[in-house]
Design an enzyme around this catalytic site. Sequence first.
Site, PDB file in Angstrom:
ATOM      1  N   GLY A   1      -0.102  -2.724  -8.899  1.00  0.00           N
ATOM      2  CA  GLY A   1      -1.223  -2.737  -7.974  1.00  0.00           C
ATOM      3  C   GLY A   1      -0.786  -3.114  -6.581  1.00  0.00           C
TER       4      GLY A   1
ATOM      5  N   PRO B   1      -0.382  -5.152  -2.909  1.00  0.00           N
ATOM      6  CA  PRO B   1      -0.034  -6.561  -2.651  1.00  0.00           C
ATOM      7  C   PRO B   1      -1.287  -7.425  -2.556  1.00  0.00           C
ATOM      8  CG  PRO B   1       1.100  -5.087  -1.114  1.00  0.00           C
ATOM      9  CD  PRO B   1       0.079  -4.263  -1.828  1.00  0.00           C
TER      10      PRO B   1
ATOM     11  N   GLY C   1      -3.056 -10.520  -7.026  1.00  0.00           N
ATOM     12  CA  GLY C   1      -2.938 -11.588  -8.015  1.00  0.00           C
ATOM     13  C   GLY C   1      -2.073 -11.282  -9.213  1.00  0.00           C
TER      14      GLY C   1
ATOM     15  N   SER D   1      -4.685  15.226  -1.736  1.00  0.00           N
ATOM     16  CA  SER D   1      -6.100  15.058  -2.084  1.00  0.00           C
ATOM     17  C   SER D   1      -7.046  15.501  -0.973  1.00  0.00           C
ATOM     18  CB  SER D   1      -6.381  13.595  -2.436  1.00  0.00           C
ATOM     19  OG  SER D   1      -6.137  12.766  -1.328  1.00  0.00           O
TER      20      SER D   1
ATOM     21  N   LYS E   1     -11.153   5.019  -3.269  1.00  0.00           N
ATOM     22  CA  LYS E   1     -11.812   6.033  -2.444  1.00  0.00           C
ATOM     23  C   LYS E   1     -13.331   5.882  -2.491  1.00  0.00           C
ATOM     24  CE  LYS E   1      -8.067   9.402  -2.777  1.00  0.00           C
ATOM     25  NZ  LYS E   1      -7.636  10.698  -3.306  1.00  0.00           N
TER      26      LYS E   1
END
Length: 784
Positions: A360, A362, A365, A683, A726
């Site tokens: 994931g 930065p 956690g 995309s 998004k």
Amino acid sequence: MSKETKSLPMVALRGLTVLPGMVRHFDVSREKSLAAINEAVEGDQKIFLTAQRDIEVADPSGADVYQVGCIATIRQIVKLPKKISRVLISGEERAAINCIEFEEPYLRANVTVIPDTDRQEETAGADQGLGKEAMLRGLRDVFREYAAKEPKVSKEIGSQIEGMEDLRELVDLVAANVPFSWEDAQELLEEEDLTSRYELLIYKLVKEIQILNVKEEIQIKVKERVDKNQREYILREELKLIREELGDDTMLSDADEFQQAADALEAPEEVKEKLNKEIKRFRNTVNSPAETGVIRTYIETLLEMPWDKMCEEHKDIAYASQVLEEDHYGLEKVKERVLEFLAVRALTKKGDTPILCLVGPPGTGKTSIARSLARALKKPYVRISLGGVRDEAEIRGHRRTYVGAMPGRIANGLKAAGVKNPLMLLDEIDKVSNDYKGDTFSALLEVLDSEQNCKFRDHYLEVPIDLSEVLFITTANTLQTIPRPLLDRMEVIEVSSYTENEKMHIAMEHLIPKQLDKHGLTADQLTISKKALWKMARNYTKEAGVRQLERKIGDICRKTAKEILEGKKKAVHITERNLASYLGKELFIYQMANESDEVGIVRGLAWTSVGGDTLQIEVNVMPGEGEILLTGQMGDVMKESARTGISYIRSVSKKHRIAEDFFKEHDVHIHIPEGAVPKDGPSAGITMATAMFSAITGRKVRSDVAMTGEITLRGRVLPIGGLKEKLLAAKSAGIKTVLVPKENEPDVEEISSEITRGLEIVFVSQMEEVLKLALVKRRGSHDH
């Protein structure tokens, strides 16, 4: 008898006295001396050499030199760099200075040759002969003793002396070949009487012999001290033997202590065999300190490793759930997976230990989750940072043949934990790099493969380590840089961006209490309203995680602490209105949805490393020659998407009543604002195609619609990634309807209702559907 006088060029020598019979060379650099040498060479090669009284005098006169010197013949001159000449001379006769004839351009002296005298010549003939023979033998004996102790004296001189019968020649030869100081040589030169010179030479030779004897004694003592270590070793061995005979074993040797520790160690048989073998080697190399140190370190490392030592498994699911909820808000997938792992361990008593990879952005956690897991499972926690590690030996260890060899980070982590089943965090696994020292990713394959890591071999330890009991957690920001074989061995759990609501909860439950405690404040001294937190998350930070938000809370805490100490306020309450006075102007302003429908402007959705963002794409059509202009720092993928989009529009131009020569007579310019920011990704295809279609046909695009998806030449809509981020961006920008590829429907079902609430998500599979939904309908028109 009249004494012979001569007028000769003179050279004053520094730190050197030339004796009759001496052949040697010296360097000349002073202009006066060089001129004197040249004058002598042009004449009969004769020159008068005398020593300076003070070697520091640069330009000596007659008063600065000894009155007695030596007449010599110049044999050779060699020119050296920096105006230096090396002169080879042979000393011939003693002479004394009568006067200095002139000092410029060189020294020239009038000298008198000093003939040898001998006070023993006055004695009777027979006695005189015996005296000479005694003197010859005495000098030979003393010189032999000196030559035996001084290696600088050549053997040729020794054999030459043995055959000499003339006392004067013998005295001169010995004096010329013994390395006396120049002061001692000057004393011998000034002695006119042969007998007196002989006595002085004998005295100085005996003195030199005594000095050499003292030097030899010192060398013997130094050698004895060097051998002291060997002597001490023998004495220690004798002492050890005596103690064994007496049965006094209170003082165990290091080897015995190691043996006791090895016998008590709980370890596999292979490890015990290796330990016993190394302890035996240690006993046999006591007198080799270098090798002993290497073996000692290796034995100590083996003894410190937790071979069969385990901590107790904590399988209380309720406690683990409570700890995870206390430490983290959200992250439901991660919590659920850990609780599943615990449930399996509780039922099977064993179960495979999973290797979890938390991926994931930065600040979300990932590292703190691993710490919470260790607390929930009551396991020792070991963190190994892999960012920038490029040497394979960092993972596998160095081979023991190298100087300074040590175990790898995995083995060291186990040693630090003290048990074989800790929780080991491999942080930033995506930032490992490779170089000529080996492939670090490949070294991690053995560590993170549950089929192989039960026999992991560290190059330093040389015995297999069981890593199958270790709970490995790895973290990464992206999966792109992790090789497929390594990724295949890990169970990937995505830690996605936090919603603004989640950030609010995290700030209130974790960040604010943490920062208050860090800055010495109480909850009464500083309060922050929900609206202020909301604004901080939206307008002062732009991130997927909460690091920047925590820093902003820290800024407020510091300013509050200052105001309280200055006595201005007793308590501070932060609201939406006074937030700017503590944090300054807003740093980020969200680009909200356009107020009205426009031609050629479409709102796209993009994924960034700090979360989602909206992307406005603008298209203009102008008279030209059919060129496509692309601006706004687009990457290669986006440029290809734009060309694919225009090709699709051209293929359906007849259906939408676009003139056949339109693309020959017009240029299409596609621009994405914020030209300084590079943009790329697969995309934005349908977004660019819709904007181009709108500009070409003149039909307006709905301002409340945003879209994401890739386009093919035939108009199919392909799926994309990063959908949660998004949709968050679309919601923040005030978008009502979002067009999403049909194949992403399962992803939407997994997204929490908190994000999708208030958004109309429409799934599309063809470009015709996109145009039908995004374009404003013309009055009286019917879509086919």
